[in-house]
Design a protein around this motif. Structure first.
Motif, PDB file in Angstrom:
ATOM      1  N   ALA A 283      -5.023  -7.173   7.652  1.00 55.62           N
ATOM      2  CA  ALA A 283      -4.835  -8.706   7.913  1.00 55.62           C
ATOM      3  C   ALA A 283      -3.424  -8.745   7.811  1.00 55.62           C
ATOM      4  O   ALA A 283      -2.676  -9.685   8.341  1.00 55.62           O
ATOM      5  CB  ALA A 283      -5.531  -9.321   6.873  1.00 55.62           C
ATOM      6  N   ALA A 284      -2.763  -7.877   6.941  1.00 57.03           N
ATOM      7  CA  ALA A 284      -1.291  -8.243   6.367  1.00 57.03           C
ATOM      8  C   ALA A 284      -0.479  -7.589   7.639  1.00 57.03           C
ATOM      9  O   ALA A 284       0.952  -8.042   7.805  1.00 57.03           O
ATOM     10  CB  ALA A 284      -0.827  -7.594   5.083  1.00 57.03           C
ATOM     11  N   THR A 285      -0.585  -6.395   8.200  1.00 59.61           N
ATOM     12  CA  THR A 285       0.170  -5.872   9.318  1.00 59.61           C
ATOM     13  C   THR A 285      -0.295  -5.841  10.664  1.00 59.61           C
ATOM     14  O   THR A 285       0.234  -5.415  11.598  1.00 59.61           O
ATOM     15  CB  THR A 285       0.135  -4.217   8.864  1.00 59.61           C
TER      16      THR A 285
ATOM     17  N   GLU B  78      -1.856  -8.707  -5.664  1.00 65.45           N
ATOM     18  CA  GLU B  78      -0.541  -7.919  -5.630  1.00 65.45           C
ATOM     19  C   GLU B  78      -0.956  -6.262  -5.506  1.00 65.45           C
ATOM     20  O   GLU B  78       0.088  -5.697  -5.019  1.00 65.45           O
ATOM     21  CB  GLU B  78      -0.237  -8.228  -7.215  1.00 65.45           C
ATOM     22  N   LEU B  79      -1.809  -5.792  -6.015  1.00 68.14           N
ATOM     23  CA  LEU B  79      -1.983  -4.553  -6.006  1.00 68.14           C
ATOM     24  C   LEU B  79      -2.326  -4.045  -4.445  1.00 68.14           C
ATOM     25  O   LEU B  79      -1.805  -3.286  -3.810  1.00 68.14           O
ATOM     26  CB  LEU B  79      -3.283  -3.888  -6.696  1.00 68.14           C
ATOM     27  N   GLU B  80      -3.080  -5.024  -3.791  1.00 66.37           N
ATOM     28  CA  GLU B  80      -3.268  -4.709  -1.981  1.00 66.37           C
ATOM     29  C   GLU B  80      -1.917  -4.782  -1.540  1.00 66.37           C
ATOM     30  O   GLU B  80      -1.464  -3.866  -0.659  1.00 66.37           O
ATOM     31  CB  GLU B  80      -3.995  -5.677  -1.424  1.00 66.37           C
ATOM     32  N   ALA B  81      -0.916  -5.714  -1.901  1.00 68.62           N
ATOM     33  CA  ALA B  81       0.423  -5.677  -1.469  1.00 68.62           C
ATOM     34  C   ALA B  81       1.399  -4.517  -1.575  1.00 68.62           C
ATOM     35  O   ALA B  81       1.790  -3.886  -0.740  1.00 68.62           O
ATOM     36  CB  ALA B  81       1.004  -6.857  -1.874  1.00 68.62           C
TER      37      ALA B  81
ATOM     38  N   TYR C  23       3.011   0.891   0.263  1.00 68.19           N
ATOM     39  CA  TYR C  23       3.244   2.350   0.190  1.00 68.19           C
ATOM     40  C   TYR C  23       2.628   2.881   1.509  1.00 68.19           C
ATOM     41  O   TYR C  23       3.455   4.245   1.880  1.00 68.19           O
ATOM     42  CB  TYR C  23       2.448   2.968  -0.981  1.00 68.19           C
ATOM     43  N   THR C  24       1.485   2.569   1.826  1.00 66.53           N
ATOM     44  CA  THR C  24       1.000   3.365   3.092  1.00 66.53           C
ATOM     45  C   THR C  24       1.481   2.387   4.340  1.00 66.53           C
ATOM     46  O   THR C  24       0.796   2.913   5.482  1.00 66.53           O
ATOM     47  CB  THR C  24      -0.506   3.005   2.997  1.00 66.53           C
ATOM     48  N   GLY C  25       2.151   1.234   4.351  1.00 67.08           N
ATOM     49  CA  GLY C  25       2.386   0.604   5.709  1.00 67.08           C
ATOM     50  C   GLY C  25       3.713   1.467   6.421  1.00 67.08           C
ATOM     51  O   GLY C  25       4.249   2.265   5.916  1.00 67.08           O
TER      52      GLY C  25
ATOM     53  N   ALA D 242      -6.911 -14.979 -11.803  1.00 69.63           N
ATOM     54  CA  ALA D 242      -5.920 -14.075 -12.299  1.00 69.63           C
ATOM     55  C   ALA D 242      -6.221 -12.839 -11.741  1.00 69.63           C
ATOM     56  O   ALA D 242      -5.270 -12.050 -11.093  1.00 69.63           O
ATOM     57  CB  ALA D 242      -5.781 -13.708 -13.698  1.00 69.63           C
ATOM     58  N   LEU D 243      -7.444 -12.417 -11.559  1.00 60.51           N
ATOM     59  CA  LEU D 243      -7.973 -11.205 -11.228  1.00 60.51           C
ATOM     60  C   LEU D 243      -7.911 -11.130  -9.767  1.00 60.51           C
ATOM     61  O   LEU D 243      -7.427 -10.113  -9.086  1.00 60.51           O
ATOM     62  CB  LEU D 243      -9.238 -10.780 -11.216  1.00 60.51           C
ATOM     63  N   LYS D 244      -7.873 -12.096  -8.985  1.00 59.25           N
ATOM     64  CA  LYS D 244      -7.593 -12.395  -7.254  1.00 59.25           C
ATOM     65  C   LYS D 244      -6.203 -12.012  -7.050  1.00 59.25           C
ATOM     66  O   LYS D 244      -5.858 -11.328  -6.437  1.00 59.25           O
ATOM     67  CB  LYS D 244      -8.142 -13.654  -6.786  1.00 59.25           C
ATOM     68  N   ALA D 245      -5.277 -12.490  -8.081  1.00 58.40           N
ATOM     69  CA  ALA D 245      -4.128 -12.527  -7.905  1.00 58.40           C
ATOM     70  C   ALA D 245      -3.561 -11.072  -8.323  1.00 58.40           C
ATOM     71  O   ALA D 245      -2.709 -10.780  -7.270  1.00 58.40           O
ATOM     72  CB  ALA D 245      -2.959 -13.629  -8.963  1.00 58.40           C
ATOM     73  N   CYS D 246      -4.008 -10.616  -9.182  1.00 55.79           N
ATOM     74  CA  CYS D 246      -3.878  -9.206  -9.399  1.00 55.79           C
ATOM     75  C   CYS D 246      -4.155  -8.228  -8.310  1.00 55.79           C
ATOM     76  O   CYS D 246      -3.436  -7.284  -8.033  1.00 55.79           O
ATOM     77  CB  CYS D 246      -4.362  -8.788 -10.744  1.00 55.79           C
TER      78      CYS D 246
END
Length: 172
Positions: A165-167, A93-96, A101-103, A86-90
């Motif tokens: 990693a996402a961008t 989500e927060l990283e996303a 916001y910063t992307g 659950a913490l990893k999912a949270c």
């Protein structure tokens, strides 16, 4: 029988009794020792049997406690794994959210399109200059310069933002 014969027979019997009595005492002592040894062995075996039964009961109690502890540990481990998931999912989500916001709104492909558009406007400027249409050629040149400036700002922004990693795929 004469009295002296009685005395002599009593003396012989007394001597025989004195000779036989130590043997009888020794034999009785041996039998008593053997009986005592057998009784001691039996008592020792009985004591060991009782100790073994007590040890088995204690072992069963400890085994039951161990099974309870293992069940509790497995439940706690499952709960911890669920909390970690659950913490990893949270966190994901927060990283996303943070990356949204910063992307950047532009990517490397957008920069390339701006450079190609500027080159196309320069070609149009050269073509219009050859056709003796100076006002449209000047306007195409000014637009090419504006697009070049915009492409430089986008390029600077892309270089200043660290690739995550996402961008990384979108920026590359």
């Amino acid at each position: 029988m004469q009295p002296h014969q009685y005395a002599l027979a009593a003396g012989i019997l007394w001597l025989l009794t004195l000779i036989v009595l130590p043997c009888l005492f020794a034999k009785a002592r041996c039998r008593a020792y053997e009986r005592g040894f057998a009784d001691g062995k039996l008592a020792h075996q009985h004591t060991l049997k009782l100790q073994l039964q007590e040890a088995r009961r204690d072992q069963e109690v400890l085994r039951a406690e161990l099974e309870d502890t293992q069940r509790n540990c497995a439940q706690q481990l499952d709960a911890r794994k669920a909390r970690i998931a659950a913490l990893k999912a949270c966190i994901a989500e927060l990283e996303a959210r943070i990356m949204s916001y910063t992307g950047l709104a532009v990517t490397r492909a957008d920069h390339d399109k701006l450079v190609v558009a500027a080159d196309t406007l320069r070609l149009a400027q050269r073509t219009l200059t050859a056709l003796k249409s100076e006002p449209q050629a000047a306007r195409a040149g000014a637009q090419a310069e504006a697009i070049d400036d915009l492409a430089k700002r986008v390029h600077a922004q892309l270089r200043a933002t660290p690739a995550s990693a996402a961008t990384a795929g979108a920026a590359a």
